[in-house]
Scaffold this motif. Sequence first.
Motif, PDB file in Angstrom:
ATOM      1  N   ALA A   1       0.862  -1.120  -0.052  1.00  0.00           N
ATOM      2  CA  ALA A   1       0.013   0.297   0.055  1.00  0.00           C
ATOM      3  C   ALA A   1       0.797   1.435  -0.065  1.00  0.00           C
ATOM      4  N   ALA A   2       0.295   2.307  -0.627  1.00  0.00           N
ATOM      5  CA  ALA A   2       0.983   3.524  -0.597  1.00  0.00           C
ATOM      6  C   ALA A   2       0.093   4.589  -0.230  1.00  0.00           C
ATOM      7  N   GLU A   3       0.288   5.729   0.494  1.00  0.00           N
ATOM      8  CA  GLU A   3      -0.711   6.870   0.458  1.00  0.00           C
ATOM      9  C   GLU A   3      -0.162   8.016  -0.329  1.00  0.00           C
ATOM     10  N   VAL A   4      -1.190   8.488  -1.154  1.00  0.00           N
ATOM     11  CA  VAL A   4      -0.891   9.235  -2.143  1.00  0.00           C
ATOM     12  C   VAL A   4      -2.184  10.363  -2.083  1.00  0.00           C
TER      13      VAL A   4
ATOM     14  N   VAL B   1      -3.600   3.653  -1.569  1.00  0.00           N
ATOM     15  CA  VAL B   1      -3.715   2.819  -2.974  1.00  0.00           C
ATOM     16  C   VAL B   1      -3.049   1.563  -2.577  1.00  0.00           C
ATOM     17  N   LEU B   2      -3.841   0.654  -3.041  1.00  0.00           N
ATOM     18  CA  LEU B   2      -3.419  -0.946  -2.880  1.00  0.00           C
ATOM     19  C   LEU B   2      -2.960  -1.548  -4.202  1.00  0.00           C
TER      20      LEU B   2
END
Lengths: 94, 333
Positions: free
Chosen positions: A16-19, A24-25
């Motif tokens: 996962a990444a935070e944008v 967003v996975l």
Amino acid sequence: MASDVPRYRRDPRIIAAEVDGSLVLLTVEMEYVELDATGALLWEALAEPSTPGALADRLTQHFDVGLDEALGDVERFLGQLRALDLITVEPAAE
Amino acid sequence: MTSTAGSRTSGRGAARLYILHGVPLRTELEVPAWFYVPPDGEFEHDPWTLTVSGLEATQLSMDLIRAGPTRTRWDGTQDSGTSHLTLSGGEERGGPVTFTLHWARRELSVDLAGGATTAGVLDLVSRWMVPEISARERGSLALHGTAIQTRAGTVVVCGPSGAGKSTLSAALVSNGGRVISDEPAVITTAGGKSCLWQGGSPLRLTHPAIPAVLPAGHSLVGTDGDGKHLLAPDIPGLEPHSAVSAVLLLSPRRRGSEPVIMRRLRGGAAISRLMAQRYVRVTDPELTRSAFTAAARVANSVAVFDATVSDDLGLVGKAAADIVDALDADPSQ
């Protein structure tokens, strides 16, 4: 204490990444899933095996929502995550 | 451990050290003029060593390289810290080509089944493998695009063939920009700031009027086999370039009198579009996950736009000016 309620947990293969405030996975099938703030909160909690009730409690602590409504939201969310193979289910304890 | 740049001697002859996309690479091959030869100095990492086999059948062609990522196929396997990557689909053009990367030994070997020119080998390595090394060692993201430094910061222009990428890039140069890197553009993010390393490939320009409009200081280094003009990158120092201010993801050109339409992409849309523009898309889960993380870092530090440019070539110059004006006024729009 024994429980007959299954517990859910993130599939560790998902990253996962935070944008821009969204989470967003990247799925195992290399597809993208975007979670809003509520979904991101629940995803964070799913780092550890969690029951729907515990997840609903967490929602009521962070958002202005009653327990029954929160439980309904959690059940729908878990259903979506299961359909996308993003979580695993641990069977109820004996 | 550090290494010093400069001439090296190995068992097979003199080897020189080059910096491509921030990766020090030692090779015994003669390099084209547009390759970057760094000044003497200390380096953060030991250099990679490049070895090549299959060079006997030289002068075959660079057609495999020109075929580009849309007409070729990558296959990758990994075992014991070694990646084996094969570029195929261009057998009639001099392929397949097999790259082997020994990550721990920092060795890159290239096996050319059909043979190729020395310049072709170095172009392959510069375009395909060094960005992969940079991605793995530095968390970089290699995009199918061109990087132009403008007064509004460095702009990376990405897009499929025919979307107007090269034409818009040339128009940005005509508006005072400088070519930094072309195919791929390798972005490295550190401390919330994205920078771009110089690559090793000239920009290929198709527009016949381009040589006439280039400002002083931009030199053409000839034409390729397709008659496209080759514009050399503007060679910088060893450090990464100034911060990237925007990535433009071009959609196919459209008819109309509006020079350019830009729409800011956020969240999952920004990541998925950046991932779609990766220069090397090997079906390797580990490399894909690394690229995802890198794309997220880029999306958090750079404005990512969907952009469509008019198919009226007369308006492309105006489009370039409008883009720079918009980014200069408000890069986060």
